[in-house]
Design a protein around this motif. Structure first.
Motif, mmCIF file in Angstrom:
data_model
loop_
_atom_site.group_PDB
_atom_site.id
_atom_site.type_symbol
_atom_site.label_atom_id
_atom_site.label_comp_id
_atom_site.label_asym_id
_atom_site.label_seq_id
_atom_site.Cartn_x
_atom_site.Cartn_y
_atom_site.Cartn_z
ATOM 1 N N ILE A 63 -1.574 -11.304 -13.053
ATOM 2 C CA ILE A 63 -1.746 -10.546 -11.815
ATOM 3 C C ILE A 63 -0.498 -9.693 -11.616
ATOM 4 O O ILE A 63 0.611 -10.230 -11.542
ATOM 5 C CB ILE A 63 -1.960 -11.476 -10.610
ATOM 6 N N ALA A 64 -0.668 -8.379 -11.560
ATOM 7 C CA ALA A 64 0.454 -7.457 -11.372
ATOM 8 C C ALA A 64 0.348 -6.846 -9.982
ATOM 9 O O ALA A 64 -0.556 -6.047 -9.710
ATOM 10 C CB ALA A 64 0.437 -6.372 -12.445
ATOM 11 N N ASP A 65 1.249 -7.233 -9.104
ATOM 12 C CA ASP A 65 1.223 -6.795 -7.702
ATOM 13 C C ASP A 65 2.140 -5.597 -7.523
ATOM 14 O O ASP A 65 3.357 -5.733 -7.477
ATOM 15 C CB ASP A 65 1.661 -7.950 -6.793
ATOM 16 N N GLU A 66 1.538 -4.414 -7.426
ATOM 17 C CA GLU A 66 2.301 -3.166 -7.280
ATOM 18 C C GLU A 66 3.474 -3.141 -8.261
ATOM 19 O O GLU A 66 4.639 -3.054 -7.862
ATOM 20 C CB GLU A 66 2.823 -3.042 -5.830
ATOM 21 N N PRO A 67 3.214 -3.226 -9.561
ATOM 22 C CA PRO A 67 4.304 -3.386 -10.530
ATOM 23 C C PRO A 67 5.233 -2.194 -10.658
ATOM 24 O O PRO A 67 6.289 -2.300 -11.281
ATOM 25 C CB PRO A 67 3.554 -3.635 -11.851
ATOM 26 N N ALA A 122 -0.291 -16.136 -14.355
ATOM 27 C CA ALA A 122 1.059 -15.661 -14.036
ATOM 28 C C ALA A 122 0.969 -14.426 -13.153
ATOM 29 O O ALA A 122 -0.067 -13.753 -13.112
ATOM 30 C CB ALA A 122 1.835 -15.355 -15.311
ATOM 31 N N MET A 123 2.061 -14.139 -12.461
ATOM 32 C CA MET A 123 2.053 -13.028 -11.510
ATOM 33 C C MET A 123 3.357 -12.259 -11.582
ATOM 34 O O MET A 123 4.438 -12.846 -11.696
ATOM 35 C CB MET A 123 1.818 -13.554 -10.092
ATOM 36 N N ILE A 124 3.246 -10.936 -11.548
ATOM 37 C CA ILE A 124 4.401 -10.046 -11.440
ATOM 38 C C ILE A 124 4.443 -9.564 -10.002
ATOM 39 O O ILE A 124 3.465 -9.003 -9.500
ATOM 40 C CB ILE A 124 4.264 -8.840 -12.390
ATOM 41 N N PHE A 125 5.569 -9.756 -9.336
ATOM 42 C CA PHE A 125 5.652 -9.481 -7.907
ATOM 43 C C PHE A 125 6.120 -8.049 -7.635
ATOM 44 O O PHE A 125 6.622 -7.350 -8.514
ATOM 45 C CB PHE A 125 6.568 -10.494 -7.227
ATOM 46 N N GLN A 126 5.969 -7.647 -6.365
ATOM 47 C CA GLN A 126 6.190 -6.254 -5.971
ATOM 48 C C GLN A 126 7.603 -5.761 -6.203
ATOM 49 O O GLN A 126 7.812 -4.690 -6.734
ATOM 50 C CB GLN A 126 5.846 -6.080 -4.489
ATOM 51 N N GLU A 127 8.593 -6.513 -5.778
ATOM 52 C CA GLU A 127 9.965 -6.037 -5.791
ATOM 53 C C GLU A 127 10.762 -6.754 -6.875
ATOM 54 O O GLU A 127 11.224 -7.877 -6.677
ATOM 55 C CB GLU A 127 10.620 -6.281 -4.416
ATOM 56 N N PRO A 128 10.967 -6.131 -8.025
ATOM 57 C CA PRO A 128 11.691 -6.811 -9.105
ATOM 58 C C PRO A 128 13.117 -7.167 -8.738
ATOM 59 O O PRO A 128 13.641 -8.198 -9.171
ATOM 60 C CB PRO A 128 11.642 -5.790 -10.249
ATOM 61 N N MET A 136 -2.978 -17.880 -6.659
ATOM 62 C CA MET A 136 -1.831 -18.472 -7.338
ATOM 63 C C MET A 136 -1.307 -19.724 -6.638
ATOM 64 O O MET A 136 -0.494 -20.460 -7.202
ATOM 65 C CB MET A 136 -0.705 -17.448 -7.440
ATOM 66 N N GLY A 137 -1.739 -19.964 -5.389
ATOM 67 C CA GLY A 137 -1.235 -21.113 -4.642
ATOM 68 C C GLY A 137 0.172 -20.908 -4.138
ATOM 69 O O GLY A 137 0.944 -21.864 -4.002
#
Length: 322
Positions: free
Chosen positions: A176-180, A92-98, A54-55
């Motif tokens: 990319i879903a990171d520990e969603p 696009a990316m979904i990060f660990q801690e919403p 994702m850079g």
């Protein structure tokens, strides 16, 4: 041509004592519309690998690869402007801690609409209408009213749904879903996973799911990549991995599943911890925790086996000759 192509990805970070290699030799290809899971314990380099794609790594990071391309575009050589146009739109990316990924200073509506205005050129009214539509798609009740809410006014599950709405706002081809489901209760976890799979199927986008929950992998993924201490230690389709794991680490992860526990016996576990910056062993990184390790494992770094053995990075892959 694969949608995402990664060959020999290595990520190093500059520290006061020198360079620390967080990820080394990762190979991965993701096809259009495919779900690929990346699994491993915390500290295995799963998130770092995808943040490199994702850079989004800090300036202290050094990213190298033989190939790092999205839809034929070289991610290592594109200009910053091209990278900004790509990130958030096609990738696009979904990060660990919403709860910490959303900006507490701005409303939910502002944060969703910002991406729509920047990437799609929508005016204020169009962006607001689209934001309401997105919140509806991710199952948030009273979506028009929720646009004026601040992140602290939302539950964890609701915040994660907002993050998903932001990620899919511009119809990305790769999500990319990171520990969603981190920090969410079990019922909400199931809802979020169902939502992601449903969105992936309806939109035809590729999905990379980063997780340490093997049960989630079994239910959602088509292919699985296993990482350990920055190494990619095995790659298989999901059925092959669960039926015939080839790396001892993969086998240990599966044995530790509660579903595979034998009544009246202790739940299996993997002794020790993932090595860090200052305690990486020589030879095979897994040998201090591996019951099959011998002197060769201690002294010599293994190389990947063939595809028939899951490309297991092991001197003695399960199912192979010893």
């Amino acid at each position: 041509m694969s949608l995402l192509e990664i060959r020999n990805l290595t990520v190093r970070f500059a520290t006061a004592s020198g360079w620390f290699t967080a990820v080394e030799g990762v190979d991965l290809s993701v096809e259009k519309g495919e779900i690929v899971a990346i699994v491993g314990e915390s500290g295995s380099g799963k998130s770092v690998s995808m943040l490199a794609v994702m850079g989004l790594l800090p300036p202290t990071a050094q990213v190298t690869a033989d190939v790092l391309a999205f839809d034929g575009k070289d991610l290592l050589t594109i200009s910053p402007a091209e990278r900004r146009a790509l990130t958030g739109a096609d990738m696009a990316m979904i990060f660990q801690e919403p709860m910490s990924s959303l900006n507490p200073c701005f409303t939910v509506g502002f944060q969703i609409e910002e991406a729509l205005r920047l990437h799609l050129g929508l005016n204020k009214r169009q962006a607001r209408d689209r934001a309401v539509e997105l919140l509806t798609q991710v199952g948030i009740p009273s979506p028009a009213q929720r646009l004026s809410a601040y992140p602290h006014q939302l539950s964890g599950g609701m915040s994660q749904r907002v993050m998903i709405a932001m990620a899919i706002a511009c119809d990305p081809r790769l999500l990319i879903a990171d520990e969603p489901t981190t920090a969410l209760d079990v019922t909400i976890q199931a809802q979020i996973l169902d939502l992601l799979v449903d969105l992936q199927e309806r939109r035809g986008m590729a999905l990379i799911l980063i997780t340490h929950a093997m049960g989630v992998v079994a239910e959602t993924a088509q292919r699985v990549v296993v990482q350990y201490a920055g190494w990619q230690v095995e790659k298989q389709d999901v059925y092959g991995l669960f039926d015939h794991p080839h790396h001892p680490y993969t086998a240990a992860l599966l044995t530790a599943l509660p579903e595979r526990a034998v009544e009246g016996t202790r739940l299996a576990s993997i002794p020790g911890v993932v090595p860090g910056q200052f305690d990486k062993p020589s030879g095979c990184l897994f040998h201090p925790r591996c019951p099959r390790a011998d002197q060769r494992c201690v002294e010599v770094r293994p190389v990947p086996a063939g595809p028939e053995l899951g490309e297991a990075v092991c001197h003695y892959p399960l199912g192979g000759a010893r």
